[in-house]
Design a protein around this motif. Structure first.
Motif, PDB file in Angstrom:
ATOM      1  N   GLU A  47      11.075  -7.689  -0.141  1.00  0.00           N
ATOM      2  CA  GLU A  47      11.035  -6.243  -0.359  1.00  0.00           C
ATOM      3  C   GLU A  47      10.281  -5.908  -1.640  1.00  0.00           C
ATOM      4  O   GLU A  47       9.502  -4.946  -1.689  1.00  0.00           O
ATOM      5  CB  GLU A  47      12.459  -5.689  -0.425  1.00  0.00           C
ATOM      6  CG  GLU A  47      13.140  -5.601   0.933  1.00  0.00           C
ATOM      7  CD  GLU A  47      14.549  -5.079   0.826  1.00  0.00           C
ATOM      8  OE1 GLU A  47      15.153  -5.204  -0.278  1.00  0.00           O
ATOM      9  OE2 GLU A  47      15.072  -4.554   1.826  1.00  0.00           O
ATOM     10  N   SER A  48      10.512  -6.712  -2.686  1.00  0.00           N
ATOM     11  CA  SER A  48       9.798  -6.492  -3.946  1.00  0.00           C
ATOM     12  C   SER A  48       8.305  -6.721  -3.775  1.00  0.00           C
ATOM     13  O   SER A  48       7.474  -5.935  -4.265  1.00  0.00           O
ATOM     14  CB  SER A  48      10.368  -7.431  -5.018  1.00  0.00           C
ATOM     15  OG  SER A  48       9.653  -7.280  -6.226  1.00  0.00           O
ATOM     16  N   ALA A  49       7.947  -7.808  -3.044  1.00  0.00           N
ATOM     17  CA  ALA A  49       6.528  -8.112  -2.819  1.00  0.00           C
ATOM     18  C   ALA A  49       5.864  -7.043  -1.961  1.00  0.00           C
ATOM     19  O   ALA A  49       4.729  -6.622  -2.233  1.00  0.00           O
ATOM     20  CB  ALA A  49       6.391  -9.488  -2.153  1.00  0.00           C
ATOM     21  N   VAL A  50       6.576  -6.595  -0.930  1.00  0.00           N
ATOM     22  CA  VAL A  50       6.013  -5.565  -0.055  1.00  0.00           C
ATOM     23  C   VAL A  50       5.834  -4.261  -0.825  1.00  0.00           C
ATOM     24  O   VAL A  50       4.802  -3.575  -0.699  1.00  0.00           O
ATOM     25  CB  VAL A  50       6.917  -5.354   1.173  1.00  0.00           C
ATOM     26  CG1 VAL A  50       6.457  -4.143   1.978  1.00  0.00           C
ATOM     27  CG2 VAL A  50       6.911  -6.593   2.057  1.00  0.00           C
ATOM     28  N   ALA A  51       6.836  -3.926  -1.641  1.00  0.00           N
ATOM     29  CA  ALA A  51       6.735  -2.696  -2.435  1.00  0.00           C
ATOM     30  C   ALA A  51       5.539  -2.766  -3.388  1.00  0.00           C
ATOM     31  O   ALA A  51       4.791  -1.773  -3.543  1.00  0.00           O
ATOM     32  CB  ALA A  51       8.031  -2.483  -3.221  1.00  0.00           C
ATOM     33  N   GLN A  52       5.337  -3.934  -4.024  1.00  0.00           N
ATOM     34  CA  GLN A  52       4.199  -4.098  -4.930  1.00  0.00           C
ATOM     35  C   GLN A  52       2.880  -4.003  -4.176  1.00  0.00           C
ATOM     36  O   GLN A  52       1.912  -3.362  -4.643  1.00  0.00           O
ATOM     37  CB  GLN A  52       4.301  -5.453  -5.639  1.00  0.00           C
ATOM     38  CG  GLN A  52       3.207  -5.702  -6.664  1.00  0.00           C
ATOM     39  CD  GLN A  52       3.259  -4.702  -7.808  1.00  0.00           C
ATOM     40  OE1 GLN A  52       4.314  -4.467  -8.377  1.00  0.00           O
ATOM     41  NE2 GLN A  52       2.119  -4.105  -8.132  1.00  0.00           N
ATOM     42  N   THR A  53       2.834  -4.631  -2.988  1.00  0.00           N
ATOM     43  CA  THR A  53       1.608  -4.590  -2.179  1.00  0.00           C
ATOM     44  C   THR A  53       1.302  -3.164  -1.728  1.00  0.00           C
ATOM     45  O   THR A  53       0.138  -2.730  -1.738  1.00  0.00           O
ATOM     46  CB  THR A  53       1.761  -5.501  -0.949  1.00  0.00           C
ATOM     47  OG1 THR A  53       2.089  -6.825  -1.384  1.00  0.00           O
ATOM     48  CG2 THR A  53       0.467  -5.555  -0.147  1.00  0.00           C
ATOM     49  N   ILE A  54       2.348  -2.456  -1.339  1.00  0.00           N
ATOM     50  CA  ILE A  54       2.147  -1.049  -0.928  1.00  0.00           C
ATOM     51  C   ILE A  54       1.662  -0.227  -2.119  1.00  0.00           C
ATOM     52  O   ILE A  54       0.753   0.612  -1.986  1.00  0.00           O
ATOM     53  CB  ILE A  54       3.453  -0.472  -0.362  1.00  0.00           C
ATOM     54  CG1 ILE A  54       3.791  -1.139   0.972  1.00  0.00           C
ATOM     55  CG2 ILE A  54       3.333   1.045  -0.174  1.00  0.00           C
ATOM     56  CD1 ILE A  54       5.138  -0.739   1.540  1.00  0.00           C
ATOM     57  N   GLY A  55       2.254  -0.487  -3.299  1.00  0.00           N
ATOM     58  CA  GLY A  55       1.817   0.237  -4.498  1.00  0.00           C
ATOM     59  C   GLY A  55       0.351  -0.018  -4.803  1.00  0.00           C
ATOM     60  O   GLY A  55      -0.404   0.916  -5.126  1.00  0.00           O
ATOM     61  N   ASN A  56      -0.066  -1.286  -4.692  1.00  0.00           N
ATOM     62  CA  ASN A  56      -1.472  -1.618  -4.938  1.00  0.00           C
ATOM     63  C   ASN A  56      -2.384  -0.945  -3.916  1.00  0.00           C
ATOM     64  O   ASN A  56      -3.480  -0.468  -4.251  1.00  0.00           O
ATOM     65  CB  ASN A  56      -1.673  -3.133  -4.879  1.00  0.00           C
ATOM     66  CG  ASN A  56      -0.962  -3.844  -6.017  1.00  0.00           C
ATOM     67  OD1 ASN A  56      -0.675  -3.247  -7.056  1.00  0.00           O
ATOM     68  ND2 ASN A  56      -0.666  -5.121  -5.822  1.00  0.00           N
ATOM     69  N   LEU A  57      -1.943  -0.916  -2.677  1.00  0.00           N
ATOM     70  CA  LEU A  57      -2.732  -0.273  -1.627  1.00  0.00           C
ATOM     71  C   LEU A  57      -2.888   1.217  -1.901  1.00  0.00           C
ATOM     72  O   LEU A  57      -3.989   1.774  -1.733  1.00  0.00           O
ATOM     73  CB  LEU A  57      -2.071  -0.493  -0.264  1.00  0.00           C
ATOM     74  CG  LEU A  57      -2.721   0.215   0.928  1.00  0.00           C
ATOM     75  CD1 LEU A  57      -4.171  -0.248   1.113  1.00  0.00           C
ATOM     76  CD2 LEU A  57      -1.910  -0.018   2.203  1.00  0.00           C
ATOM     77  N   ARG A  58      -1.805   1.842  -2.321  1.00  0.00           N
ATOM     78  CA  ARG A  58      -1.883   3.288  -2.599  1.00  0.00           C
ATOM     79  C   ARG A  58      -2.830   3.561  -3.769  1.00  0.00           C
ATOM     80  O   ARG A  58      -3.572   4.557  -3.774  1.00  0.00           O
ATOM     81  CB  ARG A  58      -0.487   3.832  -2.902  1.00  0.00           C
ATOM     82  CG  ARG A  58       0.482   3.722  -1.745  1.00  0.00           C
ATOM     83  CD  ARG A  58       0.043   4.553  -0.557  1.00  0.00           C
ATOM     84  NE  ARG A  58       0.942   4.373   0.575  1.00  0.00           N
ATOM     85  CZ  ARG A  58       0.670   3.633   1.633  1.00  0.00           C
ATOM     86  NH1 ARG A  58      -0.506   2.990   1.705  1.00  0.00           N
ATOM     87  NH2 ARG A  58       1.523   3.513   2.618  1.00  0.00           N
ATOM     88  N   MET A  59      -2.838   2.666  -4.773  1.00  0.00           N
ATOM     89  CA  MET A  59      -3.771   2.824  -5.881  1.00  0.00           C
ATOM     90  C   MET A  59      -5.211   2.687  -5.394  1.00  0.00           C
ATOM     91  O   MET A  59      -6.100   3.467  -5.806  1.00  0.00           O
ATOM     92  CB  MET A  59      -3.480   1.790  -6.967  1.00  0.00           C
ATOM     93  CG  MET A  59      -2.186   2.037  -7.731  1.00  0.00           C
ATOM     94  SD  MET A  59      -1.842   0.749  -8.969  1.00  0.00           S
ATOM     95  CE  MET A  59      -3.269   0.939 -10.034  1.00  0.00           C
TER      96      MET A  59
END
Length: 255
Positions: A47-59
């Protein structure tokens, strides 16, 4: 590498065959408890990795949208500068016309730069979007497996407790088996049977003694009759005609 590692672990755990793993386990319940803990920890990491990946994608998407917006703005500025240069040129003001033409060129250059940055980000955004979707799918599968594991563990614990209770009942039934001659009840029953047999023997013995007494009485009566007949013979009478003591008793009773 971190994202790929997390994704690989998600895929592995999501495809895990729980039943096959349990068949190989020496203690399925302990293994299930450990698997639940491992899955819970892995889900938290995922969940932490997915959240970070989603955050990077949104950036990346924000930067992409900003580059496209900048490209449009610089395009509009280039168009405005070009029109201004044409106005100055039509009025005979060549220096100002060239000045605005140069400004239009600068704007066009920045427009191209923004467009190239946006275009260059598109493959990365597409790749990150695909990774995010796969991570979300894997994460949902892991949560489903966790629910399956939890249900399996609860089922196993219930079955284990039921089996233990059945074993206790079975042991209790064996200890009070009335058909078992070696049991306490069997021995007590055998003792009662022996006592009953002893009482029957005593009764039979008592009956035998009573019969013997009556037989001795009959023998005594017969001996008395013999003695009476012998006395009659000695007195000159006929022993055959002499009535027995029993018959004399009967005649006396008539009178």
């Amino acid at each position: 590498m971190v994202k790929q590692s997390i994704f690989g672990r998600i895929a592995t755990l999501a495809k895990a065959n729980i039943n096959a793993m349990l068949d190989q386990a020496e203690d399925p319940q302990k293994m299930l408890d450990q698997m639940v803990r491992d899955y819970s920890n892995s889900i938290a990491e995922a969940e932490s990795a997915v959240a970070q990946t989603i955050g990077n994608l949104r950036m990346l998407q924000e930067d992409y949208n900003e580059d496209r917006e900048n490209a449009r703005n610089w395009g509009n500025k280039a168009l405005a500068a070009s029109k201004k240069a044409d106005e100055y040129r039509s009025s005979g003001d060549v220096p100002d016309a060239e000045k605005f033409d140069n400004l239009a060129k600068v704007a066009i250059q920045r427009q191209i730069t923004a467009e190239n940055e946006a275009k260059g980000a598109e493959p990365t955004i597409a790749s990150q979007t695909e990774i995010v979707e796969k991570l979300k799918t894997g994460l949902n599968q892991m949560k489903g497996k966790l629910n399956e594991l939890t249900s399996k563990r609860d089922e196993l614990i219930a079955r284990s407790r039921t089996a233990a209770a059945q074993a206790q009942v079975h042991d209790a039934m064996k200890s009070i088996d009335f058909m078992d001659p070696t049991s306490e009840v069997g021995r007590f029953e055998e003792k009662i049977r022996r006592e009953e047999a002893r009482v029957l023997g005593q009764a039979e013995l008592a009956n035998s003694s009573l019969d013997a007494q009556f037989e001795s009485l009959e023998d005594l009566g017969e001996q008395s009759e013999i003695e009476a007949r012998l006395a009659a013979l000695k007195s000159g009478g006929s022993g055959a005609e002499t009535p027995s003591a029993i018959e004399q008793g009967a005649d006396s009773a008539k009178y």
